[in-house]
Write an enzyme that holds these catalytic residues in place. Structure first.
Site, PDB file in Angstrom:
ATOM      1  N   SER A  63     -21.347   4.359   8.166  1.00 17.29           N
ATOM      2  CA  SER A  63     -22.024   5.396   8.941  1.00 17.29           C
ATOM      3  C   SER A  63     -21.010   5.939   9.923  1.00 17.29           C
ATOM      4  CB  SER A  63     -23.221   4.822   9.695  1.00 17.29           C
ATOM      5  OG  SER A  63     -23.649   5.762  10.666  1.00 17.29           O
ATOM      6  N   ARG A  64     -20.733   7.246   9.795  1.00 16.53           N
ATOM      7  CA  ARG A  64     -19.705   7.815  10.671  1.00 16.53           C
ATOM      8  C   ARG A  64     -20.236   8.038  12.084  1.00 16.53           C
ATOM      9  NH1 ARG A  64     -18.537  11.608   5.963  1.00 16.53           N
ATOM     10  NH2 ARG A  64     -17.812   9.998   4.552  1.00 16.53           N
ATOM     11  N   VAL A  65     -21.497   7.784  12.314  1.00 13.99           N
ATOM     12  CA  VAL A  65     -22.039   7.872  13.676  1.00 13.99           C
ATOM     13  C   VAL A  65     -22.245   6.456  14.203  1.00 13.99           C
ATOM     14  CG1 VAL A  65     -23.970   8.619  15.085  1.00 13.99           C
ATOM     15  CG2 VAL A  65     -23.107  10.094  13.277  1.00 13.99           C
ATOM     16  N   ALA A 103     -21.881  14.454   3.668  1.00 13.14           N
ATOM     17  CA  ALA A 103     -22.702  13.631   4.566  1.00 13.14           C
ATOM     18  C   ALA A 103     -21.852  12.940   5.630  1.00 13.14           C
ATOM     19  CB  ALA A 103     -23.464  12.594   3.736  1.00 13.14           C
ATOM     20  N   ASP A 104     -22.537  12.365   6.609  1.00 12.68           N
ATOM     21  CA  ASP A 104     -21.849  11.638   7.691  1.00 12.68           C
ATOM     22  C   ASP A 104     -21.837  10.148   7.405  1.00 12.68           C
ATOM     23  OD1 ASP A 104     -21.851  14.077   9.368  1.00 12.68           O
ATOM     24  OD2 ASP A 104     -23.997  13.699   9.417  1.00 12.68           O
TER      25      ASP A 104
END
Ligand SMILES: Nc1ncnc2c1ncn2[C@@H]1O[C@H](COP(=O)(O)OP(=O)(O)O)[C@@H](O)[C@H]1O
Ligand SMILES: [Mg+2]
Length: 497
Positions: free
Chosen positions: A362-364, A336-337
């Site tokens: 959250s990588r975004v 997952a991101d």
């Protein structure tokens, strides 16, 4: 010779003859156990092909061995036994897709579970479809607003992102995802809630919540409860993803919740063990990582030439005793991101949603946040993390200075802002106003127990302020005058009875 009209006519007729392989293969059931059937005599069968048993029941080819194939039953295997005839269909398993699914509760094959007429499909899609390639994608840069301050402000989810929700049982994982669905009642996002191996009563509760909160007509429920055959539970996330891809591939936006992939991993293991595949770590077969990687890769933001649609995934995973480093959790975390981690300790301490700020990421994140929210959310996470640390030390006493007390008071207010009852989403303008007020110290003298009421009062106050109209419609920037107007609203909401 090529001018010979007779020969040309003959060629034309030959060209019309379908030259696909004729599927005429019949085998027999060799053994049968718990939803998995070993079939002999289908040498040409393909992985993912549908086979039909005498009597009409269908199955899905899961593994190919020399001399026999393993078939997962898609229907309860009544009247099947050793020796029952099985035919190939030559078809890969597909599901109905289209607008007809909206507001419906179906099983993973798209068959109604809500007592309403059959779905009228606009197309059928195979359940296993390739993920979009790199060049077909775009950056994840637009938000999926969940209405949960803790998510939208601290761990923003972008359209096309895969954000795992992970935690122990009964820590609010499903509720987080359902809140995100409920918040799409007035958005352009179509939601898919996929129940895998859940109790029927729990699924019914989710459906009722979504119905009560007005998001039902934008949501599709794909349900394979604990009582469904292993085959149905196994295909559920793949089938539902194809239904959601139909939205994505038409330039639309979809959100899919897999509740949960731990149970999906378990049914994968169950089928693999029945099929006598060699067990690996924790007795899962070796392809378990690939299984979920290929599923979640299908969530994507498509590039403009591909219509610009998106599929966002919120897979859920359950852990035991807070152990995030077990096999399936580590797999899913790495695929997952980012992950939103729910904590049993926070839940017990009444911090709900019980999101562990330190373990979640959250990588975004900020890249997908509305500009105005980004402008005020930046410091909150750090301030809160420092507060939690200070709180631990201040228990030992002796930290009496005013600056420290002020920081503790600020931290307590962040905690109170991040707490939210179920299905009470906050709009982005309200979130911005609250965080701006927090930063300006406007909330410092509000008693903690008054904050919940203030949050509720703020929505109507903001809506009544005509000067904030453009900001409410597009909270992309936070101009100084907007900030001032928002703070004035918070002060007014504070005074409101
Ligand atoms: N934000 C919240 N505020 C109050 N109660 C909550 C909240 N989130 C969840 N709950 C309650 O906690 C219980 C467990 O939630 P649930 O989402 O089913 O957990 P999980 O999916 O992790 O097992 C439910 O009874 C639910 O109503
Ligand atoms: Mg749950």
């Amino acid at each position: 010779m090529s001018g010979d009209p007779g020969l040309e006519a003959l060629k034309a007729r030959v060209a019309e003859v379908p030259l696909g392989p004729e599927i005429e293969e019949t085998g027999r059931i060799a053994t049968l156990a718990d939803g998995l059937v070993e079939v002999e005599g289908l040498p040409g069968a393909r992985l993912g092909e549908v086979v039909r048993f005498a009597g009409g029941a269908e199955g899905l080819v899961l593994t190919l061995d020399p001399g026999a194939v393993q078939v997962a039953l898609l229907d309860p295997g009544v009247a099947l036994g050793s020796g029952t005839e099985v035919r190939r269909t030559g078809q890969l398993l597909s599901v109905p897709v289209g607008r007809g699914l909206l507001g419906r509760v179906v099983d993973p094959l798209g068959r109604p579970l809500d007592g309403l007429p059959a779905i009228v499909p606009e197309a059928r899609l195979e359940i296993e479809r390739p993920a979009p390639g790199i060049v077909d994608r775009d950056m994840v840069a637009e938000p999926v607003e969940t209405g949960l301050l803790v998510v939208d402000a601290l761990f923003a989810v972008g359209r096309g992102q895969r954000e795992l929700i992970i935690g122990e049982r009964a820590t609010g994982k499903t509720s987080l995802a359902v809140d995100a669905i409920v918040n799409q009642a007035a958005s352009d996002i179509v939601c898919f809630y996929v129940a895998i191996g859940q109790r029927t009563t729990a699924v019914r509760r989710v459906i009722e919540t979504v119905r009560e909160k007005g998001a039902f007509a934008r949501t599709v429920f794909v349900v394979a409860p604990a009582t469904a055959s292993p085959g149905l539970r196994w295909i559920a996330p793949f089938a539902a993803t194809s239904m959601a891809e139909w939205v994505r591939d038409r330039g639309g936006h979809a959100l899919i919740v897999y509740d949960d992939l731990t149970k999906h991993a378990a049914v994968h293991r169950e089928l693999a063990l029945l099929a006598r595949q060699p067990p690996g770590r924790e007795a899962y077969p070796g392809d378990i990582f690939y299984l979920h990687a290929r599923l979640l890769e299908r969530s994507a933001k498509l590039s403009a030439v591909n219509g610009g649609g998106s599929l966002t995934a919120l897979p859920i995973a359950e852990i035991e005793a807070g152990n995030l480093s077990a096999y399936i959790p580590t797999n899913l975390i790495s695929i997952a991101d980012g992950q939103i981690v729910t904590s049993a300790a926070l839940f017990a301490a009444n911090q709900r949603p019980a999101v562990d700020i330190g373990l979640s990421v959250s990588r975004v994140g900020g890249k997908a946040q509305r500009g105005a929210l980004k402008a005020v959310a930046g410091r909150v996470r750090l301030d809160y993390a420092q507060y939690l640390e200070m709180k631990m030390f201040s228990r030992f006493g002796g930290f009496g200075d005013a600056a420290l007390r002020a920081r503790l008071a600020r931290g307590e207010r962040i905690g109170a802002l991040l707490a939210q009852p179920r299905t009470s989403p906050l709009s982005i303008p309200v979130q911005v106003a609250l965080l701006a007020a927090l930063a300006e110290g406007v909330l410092d003298d509000v008693p903690l127990e008054d904050l919940a009421r203030l949050k509720g009062a703020l929505g109507p106050v903001l809506a009544a302020d005509a000067s904030l109209g453009p900001f409410r419609a597009a909270p992309d920037r936070l101009e100084p005058e907007t900030r001032a107007a928002l703070l004035a609203c918070v002060r007014r909401a504070r005074e409101a009875p």
